[in-house]
Structure formats: C-alpha cells, structure tokens
Design a protein around this motif. Sequence first.
Motif, PDB file in Angstrom:
ATOM      1  N   GLY B  81       0.837  -1.142   0.089  1.00  0.00           N
ATOM      2  CA  GLY B  81       0.011   0.041  -0.072  1.00  0.00           C
ATOM      3  C   GLY B  81       0.729   1.236   0.054  1.00  0.00           C
ATOM      4  N   ALA B  82       1.990   1.014   0.685  1.00  0.00           N
ATOM      5  CA  ALA B  82       2.782   2.468   1.049  1.00  0.00           C
ATOM      6  C   ALA B  82       3.550   2.826  -0.280  1.00  0.00           C
ATOM      7  CB  ALA B  82       3.782   2.228   1.917  1.00  0.00           C
ATOM      8  N   TYR B  83       3.979   1.654  -1.071  1.00  0.00           N
ATOM      9  CA  TYR B  83       4.916   1.913  -2.251  1.00  0.00           C
ATOM     10  C   TYR B  83       3.751   2.183  -3.415  1.00  0.00           C
ATOM     11  CZ  TYR B  83       9.598   0.534  -0.905  1.00  0.00           C
ATOM     12  OH  TYR B  83      10.751   0.571  -0.513  1.00  0.00           O
ATOM     13  N   THR B  84       2.526   1.517  -3.363  1.00  0.00           N
ATOM     14  CA  THR B  84       1.495   2.122  -4.453  1.00  0.00           C
ATOM     15  C   THR B  84       1.256   3.305  -4.339  1.00  0.00           C
ATOM     16  OG1 THR B  84       0.725  -0.209  -4.307  1.00  0.00           O
ATOM     17  CG2 THR B  84      -0.435   1.341  -5.508  1.00  0.00           C
ATOM     18  N   ALA B  85       0.872   3.946  -3.053  1.00  0.00           N
ATOM     19  CA  ALA B  85       0.445   5.375  -3.182  1.00  0.00           C
ATOM     20  C   ALA B  85       1.553   6.289  -3.205  1.00  0.00           C
ATOM     21  CB  ALA B  85      -0.116   5.319  -1.599  1.00  0.00           C
ATOM     22  N   GLY B  86       2.865   5.758  -2.866  1.00  0.00           N
ATOM     23  CA  GLY B  86       4.054   6.852  -2.808  1.00  0.00           C
ATOM     24  C   GLY B  86       4.592   6.601  -4.510  1.00  0.00           C
ATOM     25  N   ILE B  87       4.491   5.837  -5.060  1.00  0.00           N
ATOM     26  CA  ILE B  87       4.819   5.714  -6.736  1.00  0.00           C
ATOM     27  C   ILE B  87       3.940   6.689  -7.352  1.00  0.00           C
ATOM     28  CG2 ILE B  87       4.993   4.217  -8.685  1.00  0.00           C
ATOM     29  CD1 ILE B  87       6.389   2.072  -6.784  1.00  0.00           C
ATOM     30  N   LEU B  88       2.579   6.464  -6.977  1.00  0.00           N
ATOM     31  CA  LEU B  88       1.665   7.210  -7.819  1.00  0.00           C
ATOM     32  C   LEU B  88       1.843   8.613  -7.348  1.00  0.00           C
ATOM     33  CD1 LEU B  88      -1.795   5.605  -7.024  1.00  0.00           C
ATOM     34  CD2 LEU B  88      -0.692   5.865  -9.207  1.00  0.00           C
ATOM     35  N   ALA B  89       2.032   9.259  -6.209  1.00  0.00           N
ATOM     36  CA  ALA B  89       2.228  10.499  -6.090  1.00  0.00           C
ATOM     37  C   ALA B  89       3.605  10.986  -6.385  1.00  0.00           C
ATOM     38  CB  ALA B  89       2.391  10.679  -4.406  1.00  0.00           C
ATOM     39  N   ALA B  90       4.833  10.099  -6.529  1.00  0.00           N
ATOM     40  CA  ALA B  90       5.939  10.482  -7.068  1.00  0.00           C
ATOM     41  C   ALA B  90       5.975  10.784  -8.540  1.00  0.00           C
ATOM     42  CB  ALA B  90       7.080   9.881  -6.512  1.00  0.00           C
ATOM     43  N   HIS B  91       4.723  10.025  -9.200  1.00  0.00           N
ATOM     44  CA  HIS B  91       4.723  10.370 -10.753  1.00  0.00           C
ATOM     45  C   HIS B  91       3.766  11.129 -11.044  1.00  0.00           C
ATOM     46  CE1 HIS B  91       7.441   6.856 -10.393  1.00  0.00           C
ATOM     47  NE2 HIS B  91       7.901   6.954 -11.725  1.00  0.00           N
ATOM     48  N   GLY B  92       3.224  12.051 -10.040  1.00  0.00           N
ATOM     49  CA  GLY B  92       2.482  13.250 -10.567  1.00  0.00           C
ATOM     50  C   GLY B  92       0.889  12.732 -10.355  1.00  0.00           C
ATOM     51  N   TRP B  93       0.618  11.660  -9.567  1.00  0.00           N
ATOM     52  CA  TRP B  93      -0.855  11.372  -9.225  1.00  0.00           C
ATOM     53  C   TRP B  93      -0.704  11.717  -7.774  1.00  0.00           C
ATOM     54  CZ3 TRP B  93      -5.125   9.862 -11.946  1.00  0.00           C
ATOM     55  CH2 TRP B  93      -6.311   9.663 -11.284  1.00  0.00           C
ATOM     56  N   GLY B  94      -1.055  13.176  -7.264  1.00  0.00           N
ATOM     57  CA  GLY B  94      -0.816  13.616  -5.991  1.00  0.00           C
ATOM     58  C   GLY B  94      -2.151  13.483  -5.504  1.00  0.00           C
ATOM     59  N   GLU B  95      -3.527  13.132  -5.919  1.00  0.00           N
ATOM     60  CA  GLU B  95      -4.601  13.382  -5.284  1.00  0.00           C
ATOM     61  C   GLU B  95      -4.661  12.315  -4.165  1.00  0.00           C
ATOM     62  OE1 GLU B  95      -8.047  13.535  -3.724  1.00  0.00           O
ATOM     63  OE2 GLU B  95      -7.858  11.724  -4.891  1.00  0.00           O
ATOM     64  N   PRO B  96      -4.747  12.605  -2.820  1.00  0.00           N
ATOM     65  CA  PRO B  96      -4.633  11.818  -1.851  1.00  0.00           C
ATOM     66  C   PRO B  96      -5.584  10.783  -1.564  1.00  0.00           C
ATOM     67  CG  PRO B  96      -5.106  14.094  -0.834  1.00  0.00           C
ATOM     68  CD  PRO B  96      -4.882  14.234  -2.508  1.00  0.00           C
ATOM     69  N   ILE B  97      -7.057  10.818  -2.008  1.00  0.00           N
ATOM     70  CA  ILE B  97      -7.897   9.979  -1.499  1.00  0.00           C
ATOM     71  C   ILE B  97      -8.006   8.914  -2.516  1.00  0.00           C
ATOM     72  CG2 ILE B  97     -10.441   9.512  -1.326  1.00  0.00           C
ATOM     73  CD1 ILE B  97     -10.535  12.197   0.013  1.00  0.00           C
ATOM     74  N   SER B  98      -7.805   9.092  -3.978  1.00  0.00           N
ATOM     75  CA  SER B  98      -7.631   8.090  -4.811  1.00  0.00           C
ATOM     76  C   SER B  98      -6.601   7.440  -4.572  1.00  0.00           C
ATOM     77  CB  SER B  98      -7.755   8.760  -6.228  1.00  0.00           C
ATOM     78  OG  SER B  98      -6.661   9.714  -6.303  1.00  0.00           O
ATOM     79  N   GLY B  99      -5.110   7.833  -3.932  1.00  0.00           N
ATOM     80  CA  GLY B  99      -4.129   7.372  -3.796  1.00  0.00           C
ATOM     81  C   GLY B  99      -4.218   6.337  -2.719  1.00  0.00           C
ATOM     82  N   LEU B 100      -5.198   6.740  -1.793  1.00  0.00           N
ATOM     83  CA  LEU B 100      -5.394   5.899  -0.785  1.00  0.00           C
ATOM     84  C   LEU B 100      -6.344   4.489  -0.976  1.00  0.00           C
ATOM     85  CD1 LEU B 100      -4.690   6.386   2.194  1.00  0.00           C
ATOM     86  CD2 LEU B 100      -6.987   6.999   2.465  1.00  0.00           C
ATOM     87  N   VAL B 101      -7.180   4.806  -1.759  1.00  0.00           N
ATOM     88  CA  VAL B 101      -7.840   3.678  -2.620  1.00  0.00           C
ATOM     89  C   VAL B 101      -7.311   2.822  -3.324  1.00  0.00           C
ATOM     90  CG1 VAL B 101     -10.009   3.314  -3.989  1.00  0.00           C
ATOM     91  CG2 VAL B 101     -10.256   5.266  -2.434  1.00  0.00           C
ATOM     92  N   VAL B 102      -6.295   3.475  -4.308  1.00  0.00           N
ATOM     93  CA  VAL B 102      -5.748   2.427  -5.162  1.00  0.00           C
ATOM     94  C   VAL B 102      -4.647   1.676  -4.179  1.00  0.00           C
ATOM     95  CG1 VAL B 102      -3.813   2.477  -6.841  1.00  0.00           C
ATOM     96  CG2 VAL B 102      -5.853   4.051  -7.129  1.00  0.00           C
TER      97      VAL B 102
END
Lengths: 290, 330
Positions: B81-102
């Motif tokens: 979960g941490a790596y998924t949300a982290g990688i998303l946010a590091a590649h420009g997907w910074g929206e927190p709630i969708s990051g959490l869900v993914v």
Amino acid sequence: MHEFISALVSILFHGLAYAMILYVVSVGLSVTMGLMGFANLAHGVFAMAGGYVAVSLMNGLGLHFPSAVALAVLAVAAASVVLERLLYARLYGAGEIEQVLFTIGLIFISIAAAKFAFGPTQQQLVLPEALRGEVEVAGRMFPTYRAFIIVVGAAIALGLWLGLERSQFGARVRAAVDNRRMARSVGIDTNLLFSLTFALGSGLAALGGALGGELLTIHPNYAIEHLVYFLTVVAVGGLGSIRGPFLAAVLLGVGDTACKYLLPDIGAFFIYFALFALLLWRPAGLFGRA
Amino acid sequence: MFLYRAAPTLSPVEYMVRSHRLRWPELLPWLAILAAFFAFPSYLALGAQVMIMVLFALSLDLVLGYAGIVTLGHSAFFGVGAYTAGILAAHGWGEPISGLVVGGAVAGAVGLVTGLIILRTRGLTLLMLTLAVVSMLGEAANKAGWLTGGADGLQGITLDPLLGLFHFDLFGRTAYVYCALVLLAGWMFVRRLVHAPFGRSLTGMRENTARMHAIGAPVRQRLVTVYAIAAALAGVAGALQAQTTQFVGLNVLSFELSGAVLIMLIFGGVGRLYGAFVGAPIYMVAQDALSRLDPEYWFFWVGLLLVVTVMFARGGILGVVDQIRRKVMR
C-alpha cells in the motif's frame, strides 16, 4: 563446453557447502518442532551464539579453532537446556501465537545483547592455517574451508541418520514424535527426551553457526536475517524428519547458489518460487507426515 | 488462543443483540484523538503515525484475533500500500484519497492472490509462508530500484491538497485530521464486519474449525476473504504513511515491522477490536521516548516485555483490565 562444466562443478561445490551449513543449523529445529510442536523462531539465536562464543574464545583466549568450536557447542547446548527448562517448557501446551511471540521476544533480546556485547559490526572468523588455501580433488582446485564443511556436514548427516534410525535413543525420539501420549504410557520419560533433543538441536545449531561463520556472517541480526532460510529447510523437508531437511537443504542450497550465479538479477527469488511450488505440491513437506 | 471472554450470563439471543450496541467506553479513543489535537500541537506528526499504526494493528486483529491466522507477514500489505500510493504520488498522481483507495486495492489484490496460495497450509508451514511473502516482496522492492528507489527509499512524493481545499501543512494539522477520519472509517467498517454473521463465522472457525466444516460453512473461502480484506486495510494504513511522511523506505516490507505490529496488538489485547487502540499508542510513544534515550537497546526492552507478557499477562493490557474488573465485581 569445458568452461560450462567447470562452472557447474563450482556451483555444485559452493552450493553444497552452503547446504551443509543450512542443514546442520536447521536439523535440530526440525526435530524439536516435530517432537514438541514448538514453533521455535529463535533457533537461529543458538547458531549466532555458537558463532560469537567460538570467535571470542579464539580471539580472547587464543584457543585453537577445533577446541573453540567444541567448547562453543557445549556451552550453547548447556545454556539451551536451562532456557528450555525455565521458559520453553512452560509453553509446550500453549497456542502457536504464544510460542511465536515468546520466541520473537528472545530474538529481539538476542539482537540487543549481541550489539551490547560485541558491537554492531560483523565478527571475523579467523580460520586456522590448515583450512585456508585450496585442496586438489580429481584434478581441480577447491577452497579447503568449503571442502571441510562439506565433509563435516555429510558426516553429521550420516551420524544423525544412523544414530536416530538405529539406536534406542532414536527409537524413543521417533516414538515420541509419532505419538507422545502413547510413548509416555509405555514408560518413556518424554520430558527428559525433550531436554536432550533440545540440547542436541541447539548444539548442532551452534556448530553450524561457528563452522559456517565465513558463509553466514555472524552479526547481531543473524537470527532474523537467516530465519526464512532455516524455516524453509524445515518446512520443505517435513517436520520431525532427519532425511527431509538434508534433501531440502541440498535442493535449496545448490538451487539458490546456481540461480544467484547464473541470473544475478532475479536469482534471489529462486528460493521463494521453490518454496511455494514445493509446498503447493506437498503441503506437509517432502518427508512430512500429512 | 487467549482471547475468550467471560461466559455471558444473558441468554444467547440477548447476548448477540447486545454485543454490537455501542457502549460509552468505545467513544474514549475518539475523545482522546480530539483532545490530543488541541493538547499537543507540536506532536501532531507523532499522533498521525500512532493512528496509522492503530489502523494497521486493527487490520491485523481481523486476521489474527478474529480468524485466528497467525501471520508474520502482515507488513507485506502495509508495504505494498505504501509503495503504491508513494509511486503514484511521485509520478504526478498527487490526489490523496484516490491514492489511498488504489493503495488499498492493490494491497487487497496481493492479499487475495497470496491468501489463495498460502492458506492451503496450516501451522508452522503457514507461518513460514507468510514470512516468505514479505521477504520476497522486500527483495523485489530492493531490486526494483528504478521504481522504488531501492535502499535509498522512495523520494519526491508530493501531494495535492485534500479535497482540493486543505493543504498538507508543516505542522501536520491536515495530516492528523486526515488520518483520524480514515481511522474512524476503518474502525466503523471493522466493527460492523466483526458483529455481522461473517465476523461471527470467523470466530467460529478460530474456535473450532472442524465444527464449522461440519455445519457447512465455506471455511477456506472465508479465510481467504478476510485475509484479503485485512490486506486492503493494511494497505490503506501503508498508503497513509507514505502520504503523510512523504517517504517510503524498505523497512515497510520487513519482518521487523510485522513483528512490531504483532507486538502492539498483543500488548493491547487480541480479538477485542480495541487492543489496537491501546497497544499501538503505548508502543509508539514508548518507542519515541525510549529510543531517544537509548536507541540501541529498544529491542531489548521490547523483547523482555514480550516474554513477560506471554508468561504472565496473556490477553494483554485489556485482558489484565478485564481480570481486575472481574475480581473487583465479585
């Protein structure tokens, strides 16, 4: 072609040396787990203790390698009996989770104790002159230390196999593994048997830790770092078996070495795939009783 | 397992009806979280960490406390979960709630797949396989340095404002409230789940698997289901950590983290829903205080406390509280 064969021989040789250390450390775990049903995650602590004691006897007191290793084995075996009687024995009937937590606690204590006593860096095992250098076998040169380990490991495997298959003690151990209550009712002192087997297993672990100090380096995180390998050997071999862990150790030791050598990028994953495949095929291990 | 309760003196039906009613002590954690926000404004970052660990321990309680699956690999899902949300946010997907869900969804999927494989086994073999899963993922994260940052950790995580309105501030106010709300949602979900027939059947399987088989409950299917659900929750906790600390290191996929969360839950009390709320804060605050004095030997005290807990205080802090209460009431 010639190079291919020499690479193959080298892999087999290094893999076998690694396998022997894995076997010597893990076989005790297999027997105590089969015998007492005790999930002893802290088994690696005894191996680490063996390594530390042997190294400090050699560096501190100037003992020779063989006597240092022998003393380390005896010391760890004796200490393990004390631990077994005082602490482990209280949890024989307890659930898996209590045993797991208790042994994780022991691991954590061992990490702090090792750091406190010996510092965070790894310990260097100084080999005697006779084990350095290379030895010639069938026209090829091999490192003496690894050849020595293979010989010792094979001797221990043979000795354990004969000892536990052919002796009265072995018959009692096997009887108690198969059916503890029945064994007790025909007059076998299972408590004594447990203590002896536990001491034997921990002593062997200490031997593996001390002898294998060059292969599995001795440092405070030893018990955690190699835990997966020890448990894998036991689970793949089958609980309570003597032959199982040997076969499992050879399979995993040689396979791991080969994959890490031939495919350096992804070779480290071999052990996991082997593990999942083998246990899906035979959930009770190669020689386990279903 | 050491998580049985006192036999109800009520009739079974009454007991079942009453057991899921909200009682006032259940509101205490939320009052504490609210009070801490105002009382310790300089410790909000630690507070957010504590709530993340509470959520993580709560997800472990589902697997261990209710379903009775002993696992050493729960950090696998936290890490995924941490790596998924982290990688998303590091590649420009910074929206927190969708990051959490993914993050939660990917962790849940990993839980489903590994659960299908490893839950065929039992006992020591299962224990070892859970450990193997986390070791394997840790090795993979280490090797895939181009994606995960390897041993240096994943950096460059930037988050958009929460709901497009609240920026993640330097003092951690937004992060604290964000974590509190996610924890509240997680708690409501888990509480509902364990009181539902599904949760009851988990307890049944823990107490007597053979009987559950005999009455026709789909045992393995339910174990895999709860394993995947708990994995998803752990993944959400991991995603929260990645987002609030803006860093993911290899230690999220380690045996140590699995051990730590297990210890938090054991100290609090297993299979009680609130063990996580008691154990995780005590562990985290103690670690924060003790490791400042004596960082090297933190493990020694944890280990010793663990041995003592197993020997003398099975049931954890809440178990001891229960025992004292029963003695006083008598």
